[in-house]
Structures are given as C-alpha cells and as structure tokens.
Motif scaffolding. Structure first.
Motif, PDB file in Angstrom:
ATOM      1  N   ASN A   1       0.859  -1.180   0.000  1.00 14.49           N
ATOM      2  CA  ASN A   1       0.000   0.000   0.000  1.00 14.49           C
ATOM      3  C   ASN A   1       0.897   1.232   0.000  1.00 14.49           C
ATOM      4  O   ASN A   1       1.860   1.293   0.764  1.00 14.49           O
ATOM      5  N   ALA A   2       0.585   2.205  -0.839  1.00 16.63           N
ATOM      6  CA  ALA A   2       1.376   3.432  -0.898  1.00 16.63           C
ATOM      7  C   ALA A   2       0.455   4.632  -1.035  1.00 16.63           C
ATOM      8  O   ALA A   2      -0.661   4.523  -1.539  1.00 16.63           O
ATOM      9  N   ASN A   3       0.942   5.765  -0.574  1.00 15.81           N
ATOM     10  CA  ASN A   3       0.203   7.025  -0.642  1.00 15.81           C
ATOM     11  C   ASN A   3       1.193   8.126  -1.019  1.00 15.81           C
ATOM     12  O   ASN A   3       2.358   8.065  -0.623  1.00 15.81           O
ATOM     13  N   ARG A   4       0.725   9.116  -1.773  1.00 13.97           N
ATOM     14  CA  ARG A   4       1.572  10.247  -2.133  1.00 13.97           C
ATOM     15  C   ARG A   4       0.684  11.440  -2.481  1.00 13.97           C
ATOM     16  O   ARG A   4      -0.517  11.276  -2.719  1.00 13.97           O
ATOM     17  N   PRO A   5       1.274  12.639  -2.551  1.00 13.26           N
ATOM     18  CA  PRO A   5       0.487  13.803  -2.977  1.00 13.26           C
ATOM     19  C   PRO A   5      -0.007  13.628  -4.405  1.00 13.26           C
ATOM     20  O   PRO A   5       0.531  12.820  -5.172  1.00 13.26           O
ATOM     21  N   GLY A   6      -0.992  14.414  -4.767  1.00 13.47           N
ATOM     22  CA  GLY A   6      -1.553  14.338  -6.116  1.00 13.47           C
ATOM     23  C   GLY A   6      -0.594  14.775  -7.197  1.00 13.47           C
ATOM     24  O   GLY A   6      -0.768  14.435  -8.357  1.00 13.47           O
ATOM     25  N   THR A   7       0.410  15.536  -6.857  1.00 19.42           N
ATOM     26  CA  THR A   7       1.445  15.901  -7.819  1.00 19.42           C
ATOM     27  C   THR A   7       2.724  15.160  -7.455  1.00 19.42           C
ATOM     28  O   THR A   7       2.874  14.688  -6.332  1.00 19.42           O
ATOM     29  N   SER A   8       3.628  15.040  -8.374  1.00 20.04           N
ATOM     30  CA  SER A   8       4.836  14.245  -8.125  1.00 20.04           C
ATOM     31  C   SER A   8       5.800  14.962  -7.185  1.00 20.04           C
ATOM     32  O   SER A   8       5.826  16.193  -7.106  1.00 20.04           O
ATOM     33  N   ALA A   9       6.626  14.187  -6.507  1.00 24.73           N
ATOM     34  CA  ALA A   9       7.669  14.751  -5.648  1.00 24.73           C
ATOM     35  C   ALA A   9       8.633  15.588  -6.475  1.00 24.73           C
ATOM     36  O   ALA A   9       9.149  16.608  -5.991  1.00 24.73           O
ATOM     37  N   ASP A  10       8.872  15.208  -7.724  1.00 28.04           N
ATOM     38  CA  ASP A  10       9.740  16.003  -8.611  1.00 28.04           C
ATOM     39  C   ASP A  10       9.214  17.432  -8.760  1.00 28.04           C
ATOM     40  O   ASP A  10       9.975  18.397  -8.688  1.00 28.04           O
ATOM     41  N   ASN A  11       7.903  17.565  -8.975  1.00 30.49           N
ATOM     42  CA  ASN A  11       7.314  18.901  -9.123  1.00 30.49           C
ATOM     43  C   ASN A  11       7.430  19.702  -7.838  1.00 30.49           C
ATOM     44  O   ASN A  11       7.698  20.907  -7.869  1.00 30.49           O
ATOM     45  N   ILE A  12       7.202  19.042  -6.709  1.00 35.13           N
ATOM     46  CA  ILE A  12       7.278  19.738  -5.419  1.00 35.13           C
ATOM     47  C   ILE A  12       8.710  20.217  -5.172  1.00 35.13           C
ATOM     48  O   ILE A  12       8.938  21.385  -4.816  1.00 35.13           O
ATOM     49  N   PHE A  13       9.697  19.341  -5.356  1.00 34.53           N
ATOM     50  CA  PHE A  13      11.085  19.726  -5.107  1.00 34.53           C
ATOM     51  C   PHE A  13      11.588  20.738  -6.137  1.00 34.53           C
ATOM     52  O   PHE A  13      12.409  21.601  -5.812  1.00 34.53           O
ATOM     53  N   ASN A  14      11.084  20.676  -7.345  1.00 34.17           N
ATOM     54  CA  ASN A  14      11.427  21.691  -8.336  1.00 34.17           C
ATOM     55  C   ASN A  14      10.922  23.057  -7.892  1.00 34.17           C
ATOM     56  O   ASN A  14      11.643  24.057  -7.966  1.00 34.17           O
ATOM     57  N   ALA A  15       9.684  23.113  -7.400  1.00 35.38           N
ATOM     58  CA  ALA A  15       9.134  24.374  -6.903  1.00 35.38           C
ATOM     59  C   ALA A  15       9.918  24.858  -5.683  1.00 35.38           C
ATOM     60  O   ALA A  15      10.197  26.059  -5.550  1.00 35.38           O
ATOM     61  N   LEU A  16      10.295  23.945  -4.795  1.00 32.58           N
ATOM     62  CA  LEU A  16      11.069  24.330  -3.612  1.00 32.58           C
ATOM     63  C   LEU A  16      12.399  24.983  -3.989  1.00 32.58           C
ATOM     64  O   LEU A  16      12.873  25.887  -3.305  1.00 32.58           O
ATOM     65  N   SER A  17      12.996  24.515  -5.061  1.00 36.31           N
ATOM     66  CA  SER A  17      14.315  25.030  -5.429  1.00 36.31           C
ATOM     67  C   SER A  17      14.258  26.239  -6.358  1.00 36.31           C
ATOM     68  O   SER A  17      15.287  26.873  -6.592  1.00 36.31           O
ATOM     69  N   THR A  18      13.082  26.591  -6.865  1.00 34.52           N
ATOM     70  CA  THR A  18      13.023  27.699  -7.823  1.00 34.52           C
ATOM     71  C   THR A  18      12.200  28.895  -7.354  1.00 34.52           C
ATOM     72  O   THR A  18      12.365  29.983  -7.902  1.00 34.52           O
ATOM     73  N   ILE A  19      11.346  28.733  -6.368  1.00 38.16           N
ATOM     74  CA  ILE A  19      10.507  29.850  -5.916  1.00 38.16           C
ATOM     75  C   ILE A  19      11.307  30.709  -4.929  1.00 38.16           C
ATOM     76  O   ILE A  19      11.743  30.216  -3.892  1.00 38.16           O
ATOM     77  N   PRO A  20      11.506  31.991  -5.211  1.00 34.10           N
ATOM     78  CA  PRO A  20      12.208  32.868  -4.268  1.00 34.10           C
ATOM     79  C   PRO A  20      11.385  33.071  -2.996  1.00 34.10           C
ATOM     80  O   PRO A  20      10.149  33.028  -3.019  1.00 34.10           O
ATOM     81  N   SER A  21      12.062  33.318  -1.901  1.00 35.34           N
ATOM     82  CA  SER A  21      11.367  33.486  -0.617  1.00 35.34           C
ATOM     83  C   SER A  21      10.472  34.723  -0.605  1.00 35.34           C
ATOM     84  O   SER A  21       9.500  34.781   0.145  1.00 35.34           O
ATOM     85  N   ALA A  22      10.780  35.707  -1.420  1.00 35.27           N
ATOM     86  CA  ALA A  22       9.989  36.941  -1.440  1.00 35.27           C
ATOM     87  C   ALA A  22       8.951  36.970  -2.564  1.00 35.27           C
ATOM     88  O   ALA A  22       8.320  38.007  -2.801  1.00 35.27           O
ATOM     89  N   ALA A  23       8.750  35.868  -3.271  1.00 36.57           N
ATOM     90  CA  ALA A  23       7.839  35.863  -4.426  1.00 36.57           C
ATOM     91  C   ALA A  23       6.393  36.084  -4.022  1.00 36.57           C
ATOM     92  O   ALA A  23       5.675  36.882  -4.637  1.00 36.57           O
ATOM     93  N   PHE A  24       5.922  35.404  -2.979  1.00 34.09           N
ATOM     94  CA  PHE A  24       4.545  35.518  -2.525  1.00 34.09           C
ATOM     95  C   PHE A  24       4.420  34.794  -1.188  1.00 34.09           C
ATOM     96  O   PHE A  24       5.251  33.950  -0.845  1.00 34.09           O
ATOM     97  N   PRO A  25       3.376  35.096  -0.424  1.00 32.15           N
ATOM     98  CA  PRO A  25       3.162  34.375   0.840  1.00 32.15           C
ATOM     99  C   PRO A  25       2.590  32.983   0.557  1.00 32.15           C
ATOM    100  O   PRO A  25       2.107  32.712  -0.545  1.00 32.15           O
ATOM    101  N   VAL A  26       2.643  32.125   1.565  1.00 31.79           N
ATOM    102  CA  VAL A  26       2.066  30.779   1.421  1.00 31.79           C
ATOM    103  C   VAL A  26       0.586  30.908   1.066  1.00 31.79           C
ATOM    104  O   VAL A  26       0.103  30.279   0.120  1.00 31.79           O
ATOM    105  N   LYS A  27      -0.144  31.722   1.826  1.00 34.56           N
ATOM    106  CA  LYS A  27      -1.555  32.004   1.548  1.00 34.56           C
ATOM    107  C   LYS A  27      -1.783  33.506   1.613  1.00 34.56           C
ATOM    108  O   LYS A  27      -1.076  34.226   2.325  1.00 34.56           O
ATOM    109  N   THR A  28      -2.785  33.991   0.885  1.00 33.96           N
ATOM    110  CA  THR A  28      -3.123  35.410   0.884  1.00 33.96           C
ATOM    111  C   THR A  28      -3.982  35.737   2.100  1.00 33.96           C
ATOM    112  O   THR A  28      -4.365  34.844   2.867  1.00 33.96           O
ATOM    113  N   LEU A  29      -4.307  37.010   2.258  1.00 31.33           N
ATOM    114  CA  LEU A  29      -5.207  37.440   3.342  1.00 31.33           C
ATOM    115  C   LEU A  29      -6.554  36.728   3.271  1.00 31.33           C
ATOM    116  O   LEU A  29      -7.207  36.513   4.283  1.00 31.33           O
TER     117      LEU A  29
END
Length: 186
Positions: free
Chosen positions: A97-125
């Motif tokens: 049995n396995a479970n994972r997010p709906g998007t691939s780990a590759d996409n998540i880690f790609n976003a982690l390495s390319t999104i600047p810290s000042a680009a936007f907040p995690v969530k808006t107001l």
C-alpha cells in the motif's frame, strides 16, 4: 525586514514550510527453518514501512504524506511421503500500500528550489494559496492541496510438485508433476 507585513513583503522559507526534519523507516524480518527426516520447512516474513518528509500533509479530509507499507512472505514445505515420493509446496507473495500527494515529488522539489522566498506568501489574506503569473507553482499547495494518489497491490505465487523416484524400473529415472498459480492485482 521586520516581518510586520508578510502579505506585502513575504519572506517564506519554503523548505521549512513544506519539509519536516526527518522521515521514518521500519524493517522487520522473521524466519523459521526446521523440520525432521521426512518434513522440512522454511518461512520468511518481512514488513517494511516508510513515511516521507512533507509537513502539514494531513488535512481534515485526506493525507498527502508520501508513505508505503509492504508485507512480504514466503514459505516452502518439503515432505517425503515415502522413501521414493517427495511432495514440495512453495508459496510467496506480498501486500503493498502506498500514498503520495496528487502531484509528483519532482514537481514539489522543483518548486522548492526555484521559488524565491519573497515571491509571494504561502496564503493570501483571503486564505487563498499564494502565487503570481511568473511563479504559479506554490510548493505548499503542490504538497497538500492537489489531492492524493493511493496504490494497493497484492501478489500471490504458488507452486506444488510431486516427484516419484522410479529407480526400480530404470536406474536414474524419475517422474514429476507440477502445478503453479500466479496472481497479481493493482
């Protein structure tokens, strides 16, 4: 710099938001071996589990944490029915049995390495996932809000044989009948 305006001037540490410091891995094995002059047996059991590195992966509806559980088993039994007749049965299989997010780990880690810290907040107001036209792959949203994928797999392998020594008819002659059954479902 003061952090007083996180929606206008975000400073998001995406790795800390999305990842936790550790994952867990367990592996348990048990084997049994024995028998006597006429019966011999071997059994092996193995259980493995692993939980991934995503933070905040459980919401109220489903889990997006990467994890898996696997149970493997094998048993062999050799029985001498008579001095000249041997019966052998082998059974093996696994449950996975396995479970994972709906998007691939590759996409998540790609976003982690390319999104600047000042680009936007995690969530808006308004409690909507942050993003821009240029950076539309919010790592936190990818890890927790894209649904989940689950895999269930079962395998069973079985074979049996009976072997008859026919030395009384012709030296070195023997006969054998065998049957097998393989089944797998995902």
């Amino acid at each position: 710099a003061s952090g007083n305006s996180p929606y206008l001037f975000p400073d998001v540490n995406w790795q800390n938001e999305v990842l936790r410091d550790y994952g867990t891995n367990s592996n348990f094995n048990a084997t049994f071996l024995g028998g006597g002059e006429r019966v011999k047996y071997f059994t092996a059991l193995n259980y493995q589990s692993e939980t991934g590195l995503f933070n905040h992966s459980d919401n109220n509806i489903f889990s997006t944490q990467q994890k898996y559980n696997r149970l493997n088993f094998r048993t062999n039994l050799d029985v001498d029915l008579t001095r000249n007749t041997r019966f052998v049965i082998n059974v093996a299989g696994n449950i996975y049995n396995a479970n994972r997010p709906g998007t691939s780990a590759d996409n998540i880690f790609n976003a982690l390495s390319t999104i600047p810290s000042a680009a936007f907040p995690v969530k808006t107001l308004n409690n909507i996932w942050g993003g821009t036209n240029l950076y539309n792959n919010n790592p936190m949203a990818l890890a927790t809000a894209t649904g989940y994928a689950t895999t269930h797999s079962r395998t069973l392998l079985f074979d049996a044989s009976i072997k008859q020594n026919l030395d009384k008819i012709v030296k070195g002659l023997s006969g054998e009948m065998a049957a097998s059954y393989d089944n797998s479902a995902t």
